[in-house]
Motif scaffolding. Structure first.
Motif, PDB file in Angstrom:
ATOM      1  N   ARG A 178       0.818  -1.213   0.000  1.00 25.29           N
ATOM      2  CA  ARG A 178       0.000   0.000   0.000  1.00 25.29           C
ATOM      3  C   ARG A 178       0.853   1.265   0.000  1.00 25.29           C
ATOM      4  O   ARG A 178       0.349   2.353  -0.249  1.00 25.29           O
ATOM      5  CB  ARG A 178      -0.921   0.012   1.212  1.00 25.29           C
TER       6      ARG A 178
ATOM      7  N   ILE B  87      -2.009  -5.190   8.258  1.00 25.75           N
ATOM      8  CA  ILE B  87      -1.806  -3.859   7.721  1.00 25.75           C
ATOM      9  C   ILE B  87      -0.333  -3.640   7.386  1.00 25.75           C
ATOM     10  O   ILE B  87       0.010  -2.958   6.424  1.00 25.75           O
ATOM     11  CB  ILE B  87      -2.312  -2.794   8.711  1.00 25.75           C
TER      12      ILE B  87
ATOM     13  N   LEU C 236     -11.310  -5.865   8.144  1.00 23.49           N
ATOM     14  CA  LEU C 236     -10.334  -5.005   7.472  1.00 23.49           C
ATOM     15  C   LEU C 236      -9.434  -5.807   6.534  1.00 23.49           C
ATOM     16  O   LEU C 236      -8.213  -5.717   6.573  1.00 23.49           O
ATOM     17  CB  LEU C 236      -9.485  -4.246   8.494  1.00 23.49           C
TER      18      LEU C 236
ATOM     19  N   LYS D 293      -7.398  -7.058   3.352  1.00 24.52           N
ATOM     20  CA  LYS D 293      -6.654  -6.477   2.240  1.00 24.52           C
ATOM     21  C   LYS D 293      -6.735  -7.436   1.066  1.00 24.52           C
ATOM     22  O   LYS D 293      -6.725  -8.657   1.243  1.00 24.52           O
ATOM     23  CB  LYS D 293      -5.198  -6.222   2.608  1.00 24.52           C
TER      24      LYS D 293
ATOM     25  N   ASP E   7      -7.907  -1.898  -0.119  1.00 22.00           N
ATOM     26  CA  ASP E   7      -8.592  -2.243   1.119  1.00 22.00           C
ATOM     27  C   ASP E   7      -9.984  -2.723   0.731  1.00 22.00           C
ATOM     28  O   ASP E   7     -10.757  -1.993   0.105  1.00 22.00           O
ATOM     29  CB  ASP E   7      -8.675  -0.997   2.013  1.00 22.00           C
TER      30      ASP E   7
ATOM     31  N   SER F 200     -13.078  -0.570   1.122  1.00 18.41           N
ATOM     32  CA  SER F 200     -13.239   0.622   0.294  1.00 18.41           C
ATOM     33  C   SER F 200     -13.951   0.323  -1.018  1.00 18.41           C
ATOM     34  O   SER F 200     -14.376   1.258  -1.708  1.00 18.41           O
ATOM     35  CB  SER F 200     -11.869   1.246   0.003  1.00 18.41           C
TER      36      SER F 200
ATOM     37  N   ILE G 158     -12.004   2.127   7.380  1.00 22.96           N
ATOM     38  CA  ILE G 158     -11.120   1.913   6.245  1.00 22.96           C
ATOM     39  C   ILE G 158     -10.020   2.956   6.270  1.00 22.96           C
ATOM     40  O   ILE G 158     -10.136   3.996   6.907  1.00 22.96           O
ATOM     41  CB  ILE G 158     -11.878   1.956   4.904  1.00 22.96           C
ATOM     42  N   SER G 159      -8.948   2.679   5.559  1.00 22.58           N
ATOM     43  CA  SER G 159      -7.755   3.508   5.683  1.00 22.58           C
ATOM     44  C   SER G 159      -7.621   4.555   4.592  1.00 22.58           C
ATOM     45  O   SER G 159      -7.019   5.592   4.807  1.00 22.58           O
ATOM     46  CB  SER G 159      -6.515   2.607   5.666  1.00 22.58           C
ATOM     47  N   ASP G 160      -8.159   4.312   3.391  1.00 28.21           N
ATOM     48  CA  ASP G 160      -7.863   5.235   2.300  1.00 28.21           C
ATOM     49  C   ASP G 160      -8.966   6.252   2.046  1.00 28.21           C
ATOM     50  O   ASP G 160      -8.821   7.110   1.186  1.00 28.21           O
ATOM     51  CB  ASP G 160      -7.578   4.460   1.008  1.00 28.21           C
TER      52      ASP G 160
END
Length: 427
Positions: free
Chosen positions: A89, A171, A217, A219, A239, A242, A322-324
């Protein structure tokens, strides 16, 4: 005398600086750069850079300064390990990246020359224009993933794209270092997609099952290749949350006794989600949006009893999970309509609009058919001279018309028989 002393001082300083720089240069040459800089992948989620340590560093506490260039971002680090591991990522895994490593003598602060490696993470040697384009994936209803793409500009006419995918809940990359592998050696470790869609005989999409909870979560890495060295592979990291497109909620709505509208829905299968309610009034063209709702109901206050309300709801994953920061909304739910109560004022307004319209239509019709209406009101009087006989007294005496239309004469056809002048001889 004073000027000679100043010149002597300047000369001594220049010699001292030159001597110091020369000694530093010799110490700089003493520390050679790292060697044998290589690249591999510790699984599909962790690119790894490795190098051999600098030689002749017995009197040096050796550390390494790494500079990692990707997506126009420079990342620096410093440590004693002879490898650098990062997560996919952090990089654009389909474009060329630069990795630079430099040896550092920590106790003397002496640096070596740089060693730089230009790396293409997807290590296929094919033409980049043969790789797939416009690649995207959507995770529908937390049940299956649908990926689509466009064939490369220079892809062979018989190209047979194959999609592989990997999932992970990590992650960051694990601390322990496994033996890095090359990209094509990792392809068999992925799950193969089998439900393809085709366009002109070329695969342009694939669907595979992917049933996970949002809170996990997960990936996702996918790779599209055709097992050929002529076609460059394409790697896609995302992710999973997302790209999640959830099922639309099932809603209900009713009017409350305090003059509000209560909208509720049943969607308890999802966690960490947000809802949006859209309300449309019959007396307005502007929609009312209520966003950022994390409950299963919404009350719209001050609802007019004579106004019709239409409500619908949609849902998406919460940004906290979510991360993005990218989200996909579900489709809108079925609409729920609450009819408004009609009153006398509405009827009066309707009549005021209908009566003038009826009058205008009637006037237009009268104008169009005025001539025909004139004939109906004032019928045409026949000319007596054309109807009655010249003997008006006889007409008055008999009380009826003496004029009779002439009868048609019957004509019989006449045929003539001709007799010959001479008779044939009698035998």
């Amino acid at each position: 005398m004073g000027s000679d002393r100043c010149c002597a001082i300047i000369l001594i300083l220049w010699v001292s600086i030159h001597f110091l720089l020369g000694s530093l240069a010799k110490k700089q040459d003493y520390l050679p750069p790292p060697t044998n800089l290589t690249f591999g992948m510790d699984g599909m989620f962790c690119p790894v850079f490795q190098w051999n340590p600098s030689e002749n560093t017995a009197n040096c506490s050796l550390k390494y300064s790494e500079i990692f260039l990707a997506k126009n971002i420079t990342k620096k680090g410093k440590g004693a390990n002879t490898y650098y591991k990062t997560h996919v990522r952090e990089v654009d895994i389909n474009k060329e990246i630069l990795f630079t490593v430099q040896a550092v003598c920590d106790n003397t602060n002496i640096f070596s020359n740089n060693t730089t490696l230009s790396v293409q993470i997807a290590t296929g040697k094919g033409n980049p224009n043969t790789s797939v384009r416009n690649f995207s994936c959507i995770w529908y209803h937390l049940e299956y993933v649908q990926c689509t793409w466009t064939p490369g500009r220079d892809a062979p006419p018989n190209v047979n794209y194959t999609l592989f995918y990997w999932t992970s809940g990590e992650i960051h990359c694990p601390f322990n270092l496994l033996q890095p592998k090359q990209f094509h050696d990792l392809l068999p470790t992925g799950s193969s997609c089998s439900n393809y869609t085709y366009s002109n005989g070329i695969p342009t999409g694939c669907q595979f099952k992917f049933q996970k909870a949002i809170a996990s979560l997960s990936k996702l890495v996918t790779a599209v290749s055709d097992w050929s060295k002529e076609v460059k592979p394409y790697l896609y990291y995302v992710d999973a949350n997302s790209i999640a497109k959830l099922k639309p909620p099932v809603i209900s709505a009713y009017r409350t006794e305090n003059g509000s509208i209560h909208v509720s829905w049943n969607n308890t299968a999802y966690e960490k989600v947000l809802y949006e309610v859209l309300v449309q009034k019959s007396n307005s063209k502007i929609h009312e949006n209520y966003k950022g709702i994390n409950e299963l109901s919404k009350e719209i206050p001050n609802a007019a009893s004579d106004v019709t309300y239409t409500a619908k709801v949609r849902v998406r994953v919460s940004e906290l999970s979510i991360s993005d920061g990218h989200f996909l909304w579900s489709d809108w739910s079925e609409e729920q309509t609450l009819q408004g109560e009609s009153n006398g004022r509405d009827i009066a307004i309707l009549l005021l609009l209908l009566i003038p319209a009826i009058i205008i239509v009637a006037a237009v019709i009268l104008l169009v058919y005025m001539r025909r209406l004139k004939i109906l009101i004032f019928p045409r009087v026949p000319d007596p001279g054309k109807v009655l006989s010249s003997d008006l007294q006889q007409w008055l005496k008999n009380g009826r018309t003496v004029y009779n239309e002439p009868r048609k004469e019957e004509i019989c056809p006449i045929s003539m028989l001709e007799t010959p002048l001479t008779s044939p001889p009698v035998e």
